[in-house]
Design a protein around this motif. Sequence first.
Motif, PDB file in Angstrom:
ATOM      1  N   PRO A  71      49.698  75.750  26.595  1.00  0.00           N
ATOM      2  CA  PRO A  71      48.405  76.294  26.169  1.00  0.00           C
ATOM      3  C   PRO A  71      47.512  76.701  27.350  1.00  0.00           C
ATOM      4  CG  PRO A  71      48.958  74.374  24.854  1.00  0.00           C
ATOM      5  CD  PRO A  71      49.994  74.464  25.952  1.00  0.00           C
ATOM      6  N   SER A  72      47.529  75.934  28.429  1.00  0.00           N
ATOM      7  CA  SER A  72      46.668  76.278  29.564  1.00  0.00           C
ATOM      8  C   SER A  72      47.135  77.549  30.255  1.00  0.00           C
ATOM      9  CB  SER A  72      46.586  75.121  30.564  1.00  0.00           C
ATOM     10  OG  SER A  72      47.845  74.859  31.124  1.00  0.00           O
ATOM     11  N   ARG A  73      48.432  77.724  30.399  1.00  0.00           N
ATOM     12  CA  ARG A  73      48.965  78.947  31.013  1.00  0.00           C
ATOM     13  C   ARG A  73      48.643  80.160  30.148  1.00  0.00           C
ATOM     14  NH1 ARG A  73      55.105  79.677  33.214  1.00  0.00           N
ATOM     15  NH2 ARG A  73      54.414  80.778  35.050  1.00  0.00           N
ATOM     16  N   LEU A  74      48.816  80.018  28.832  1.00  0.00           N
ATOM     17  CA  LEU A  74      48.494  81.114  27.922  1.00  0.00           C
ATOM     18  C   LEU A  74      47.006  81.405  27.945  1.00  0.00           C
ATOM     19  CD1 LEU A  74      49.224  83.212  25.820  1.00  0.00           C
ATOM     20  CD2 LEU A  74      49.053  81.413  24.086  1.00  0.00           C
ATOM     21  N   SER A  75      46.184  80.388  27.994  1.00  0.00           N
ATOM     22  CA  SER A  75      44.740  80.576  28.021  1.00  0.00           C
ATOM     23  C   SER A  75      44.316  81.378  29.253  1.00  0.00           C
ATOM     24  CB  SER A  75      44.037  79.221  27.994  1.00  0.00           C
ATOM     25  OG  SER A  75      42.648  79.398  27.913  1.00  0.00           O
ATOM     26  N   HIS A  76      44.923  81.090  30.397  1.00  0.00           N
ATOM     27  CA  HIS A  76      44.625  81.830  31.619  1.00  0.00           C
ATOM     28  C   HIS A  76      45.027  83.299  31.467  1.00  0.00           C
ATOM     29  CE1 HIS A  76      44.163  82.718  35.865  1.00  0.00           C
ATOM     30  NE2 HIS A  76      45.381  83.219  35.860  1.00  0.00           N
ATOM     31  N   ALA A  77      46.230  83.542  30.964  1.00  0.00           N
ATOM     32  CA  ALA A  77      46.701  84.918  30.765  1.00  0.00           C
ATOM     33  C   ALA A  77      45.823  85.640  29.745  1.00  0.00           C
ATOM     34  CB  ALA A  77      48.163  84.914  30.307  1.00  0.00           C
ATOM     35  N   ALA A  78      45.451  84.934  28.668  1.00  0.00           N
ATOM     36  CA  ALA A  78      44.608  85.543  27.635  1.00  0.00           C
ATOM     37  C   ALA A  78      43.243  85.921  28.202  1.00  0.00           C
ATOM     38  CB  ALA A  78      44.465  84.593  26.447  1.00  0.00           C
ATOM     39  N   ALA A  79      42.703  85.093  29.069  1.00  0.00           N
ATOM     40  CA  ALA A  79      41.409  85.405  29.678  1.00  0.00           C
ATOM     41  C   ALA A  79      41.500  86.695  30.497  1.00  0.00           C
ATOM     42  CB  ALA A  79      40.933  84.245  30.544  1.00  0.00           C
ATOM     43  N   ARG A  80      42.584  86.849  31.234  1.00  0.00           N
ATOM     44  CA  ARG A  80      42.772  88.076  32.029  1.00  0.00           C
ATOM     45  C   ARG A  80      42.927  89.296  31.125  1.00  0.00           C
ATOM     46  NH1 ARG A  80      45.144  87.806  37.268  1.00  0.00           N
ATOM     47  NH2 ARG A  80      44.654  90.028  37.208  1.00  0.00           N
ATOM     48  N   LEU A  81      43.779  89.169  30.088  1.00  0.00           N
ATOM     49  CA  LEU A  81      43.984  90.288  29.171  1.00  0.00           C
ATOM     50  C   LEU A  81      42.706  90.626  28.400  1.00  0.00           C
ATOM     51  CD1 LEU A  81      47.546  89.411  27.848  1.00  0.00           C
ATOM     52  CD2 LEU A  81      46.913  91.446  29.173  1.00  0.00           C
ATOM     53  N   GLU A  82      41.951  89.612  28.050  1.00  0.00           N
ATOM     54  CA  GLU A  82      40.689  89.839  27.341  1.00  0.00           C
ATOM     55  C   GLU A  82      39.686  90.533  28.271  1.00  0.00           C
ATOM     56  OE1 GLU A  82      38.188  87.407  24.043  1.00  0.00           O
ATOM     57  OE2 GLU A  82      38.667  86.290  25.878  1.00  0.00           O
ATOM     58  N   GLY A  83      39.650  90.114  29.523  1.00  0.00           N
ATOM     59  CA  GLY A  83      38.774  90.744  30.501  1.00  0.00           C
ATOM     60  C   GLY A  83      39.102  92.215  30.717  1.00  0.00           C
ATOM     61  N   GLU A  84      40.365  92.572  30.527  1.00  0.00           N
ATOM     62  CA  GLU A  84      40.803  93.963  30.661  1.00  0.00           C
ATOM     63  C   GLU A  84      40.718  94.722  29.344  1.00  0.00           C
ATOM     64  OE1 GLU A  84      44.624  94.046  32.615  1.00  0.00           O
ATOM     65  OE2 GLU A  84      43.938  92.648  34.155  1.00  0.00           O
ATOM     66  N   GLY A  85      40.221  94.047  28.294  1.00  0.00           N
ATOM     67  CA  GLY A  85      40.034  94.702  27.004  1.00  0.00           C
ATOM     68  C   GLY A  85      41.301  94.883  26.195  1.00  0.00           C
ATOM     69  N   MET A  86      42.381  94.182  26.559  1.00  0.00           N
ATOM     70  CA  MET A  86      43.655  94.374  25.853  1.00  0.00           C
ATOM     71  C   MET A  86      43.833  93.459  24.655  1.00  0.00           C
ATOM     72  SD  MET A  86      46.398  95.227  28.755  1.00  0.00           S
ATOM     73  CE  MET A  86      45.868  95.871  30.323  1.00  0.00           C
ATOM     74  N   ILE A  87      43.128  92.342  24.655  1.00  0.00           N
ATOM     75  CA  ILE A  87      43.157  91.438  23.508  1.00  0.00           C
ATOM     76  C   ILE A  87      41.733  90.993  23.216  1.00  0.00           C
ATOM     77  CG2 ILE A  87      45.497  90.582  23.992  1.00  0.00           C
ATOM     78  CD1 ILE A  87      44.089  87.926  24.905  1.00  0.00           C
ATOM     79  N   ARG A  88      41.579  90.393  22.043  1.00  0.00           N
ATOM     80  CA  ARG A  88      40.302  89.803  21.646  1.00  0.00           C
ATOM     81  C   ARG A  88      40.596  88.437  21.072  1.00  0.00           C
ATOM     82  NH1 ARG A  88      36.466  89.682  17.091  1.00  0.00           N
ATOM     83  NH2 ARG A  88      38.080  90.260  15.607  1.00  0.00           N
ATOM     84  N   ARG A  89      39.817  87.445  21.480  1.00  0.00           N
ATOM     85  CA  ARG A  89      39.940  86.094  20.918  1.00  0.00           C
ATOM     86  C   ARG A  89      38.704  85.792  20.087  1.00  0.00           C
ATOM     87  NH1 ARG A  89      41.309  82.437  26.068  1.00  0.00           N
ATOM     88  NH2 ARG A  89      39.829  83.870  27.015  1.00  0.00           N
ATOM     89  N   PHE A  90      38.933  85.096  18.967  1.00  0.00           N
ATOM     90  CA  PHE A  90      37.814  84.731  18.105  1.00  0.00           C
ATOM     91  C   PHE A  90      38.201  83.513  17.274  1.00  0.00           C
ATOM     92  CE2 PHE A  90      40.419  87.860  15.965  1.00  0.00           C
ATOM     93  CZ  PHE A  90      40.533  87.397  14.663  1.00  0.00           C
TER      94      PHE A  90
END
Length: 168
Positions: A71-90
């Motif tokens: 989960p921590s590794r995915l969370s880090h990757a998700a933060a990067r992808l979200e910062g680049e506008g490629m994903i959204r978390r909610f």
Amino acid sequence: MGETRWLDDGEQQTWRAFLTAVNLLDGALDRQLRHDSGLPHAYYQILAMLSEAPGRELTMTRLARLLRSSPSRLSHAAARLEGEGMIRRFKRPDDRRTTIVEITPEGMKALESAAPGHVHEVRRVLFDTLSSEQVGQLREISESMLSALDPQGEEPRYPDPDGARYQD
């Protein structure tokens, strides 16, 4: 545990060739994706899993399981992808403890742009090196290994192109 069953020479050669091939394959795919699209292989896999999911979204927990990621590794990757506008978390409105991640239109564009080069590289380094009979054998071997590694079938599998999609 009993007496150790050491690998014979043929098994040792097979084991080392397998390990080398798996490591080189992962490296080749990562290099190609970074060069052509700027995406690490791990990020490409996140986008691909989301693009194939119902509604193009999954819970973070389900996505981590599909990717065999912590989960921590995915969370880090998700933060990067979200910062680049490629994903959204909610958060789910009815369950604020559950985080949903969805691919955005920008993420789909990035995935669609990266996919042709990625598929070309997968074909070049794997499928083009094998006969159709060997491809079938590789699938059988992989499924046999999955049976030993996950005998109860508890780990999620990639979807069958002719069958069910991911479920959450």
